[in-house]
Design an enzyme around this catalytic site. Sequence first.
Site, PDB file in Angstrom:
ATOM      1  N   SER A 103       0.827  -1.205   0.000  1.00  0.00           N
ATOM      2  CA  SER A 103       0.000   0.000   0.000  1.00  0.00           C
ATOM      3  C   SER A 103       0.868   1.264   0.000  1.00  0.00           C
ATOM      4  CB  SER A 103      -0.966  -0.051   1.195  1.00  0.00           C
ATOM      5  OG  SER A 103      -1.953   0.933   1.101  1.00  0.00           O
ATOM      6  N   ASP A 153     -10.935  -3.482  -4.862  1.00  0.00           N
ATOM      7  CA  ASP A 153     -10.161  -2.553  -4.045  1.00  0.00           C
ATOM      8  C   ASP A 153     -10.783  -1.155  -4.088  1.00  0.00           C
ATOM      9  OD1 ASP A 153      -8.205  -0.897  -2.886  1.00  0.00           O
ATOM     10  OD2 ASP A 153      -6.575  -2.141  -3.628  1.00  0.00           O
ATOM     11  N   HIS A 184      -8.358  -4.523  -0.636  1.00  0.00           N
ATOM     12  CA  HIS A 184      -6.995  -3.990  -0.473  1.00  0.00           C
ATOM     13  C   HIS A 184      -6.197  -4.858   0.499  1.00  0.00           C
ATOM     14  CE1 HIS A 184      -4.348  -0.605  -1.320  1.00  0.00           C
ATOM     15  NE2 HIS A 184      -4.033  -0.510  -0.046  1.00  0.00           N
TER      16      HIS A 184
END
Length: 213
Positions: A103, A153, A184
């Site tokens: 991320s 996501d 995610h």
Amino acid sequence: MAVNYEYIEGNPDASPLLLLHGTGGSEKDLLPIGRFLAPESPLLSIRGRVVEDGQNRYFKHTADGGFDLDNLQQETDWLFETLNELCQKFDIDYQRFVVVGYSNGANVAARALLTRPDTFHTGVLFHPMALATGDANQDLSDVRLWLSHGDTDPIVSEQNFEILTDDLQQQHADLTIFRHEQSHNLNEAELSSARTWLQSSGRLGRWREEEHK
């Protein structure tokens, strides 16, 4: 400001892993994943020094919620300066690093690949996104990357992910893309795919020495 990091020794013949956490994470978060991906590798994890809403990050947002690209450049400079200092401290070969980011950490790594000459040659990027477009200027022909994206996501759209992968491919990076029907989050199939790819990539030994013989 003190640097928050973790270093775990490994086989000096195995390429070291640089671990970059996601938003709200710390230098400890990806250590188990790093050990899973490359059991023999030295592990170096550096915490982002930006704190927004009580969460650790590698760069700031602007007031309207966008990405603060000036701060991103400053913090990326800091990250690489810190990385080089720690490489000297622990006698790590900087050129052989495999960057593993999730991320926010994957975002800063991908952006560095597209904009910096002193960056990585191998990477595992979980759920990265494009932070800007149109300014990639690197020759990434010796770069091999594994990237993941979740079909549902809510943070990284399909369009954004395609912008990132297109930018990387236009600079001649060798990409392997893993998609899953989740969000995610990290999942077992994703981690197993990344491990298999990394173990077969040829980048976990003294590959740079071998290629230059």
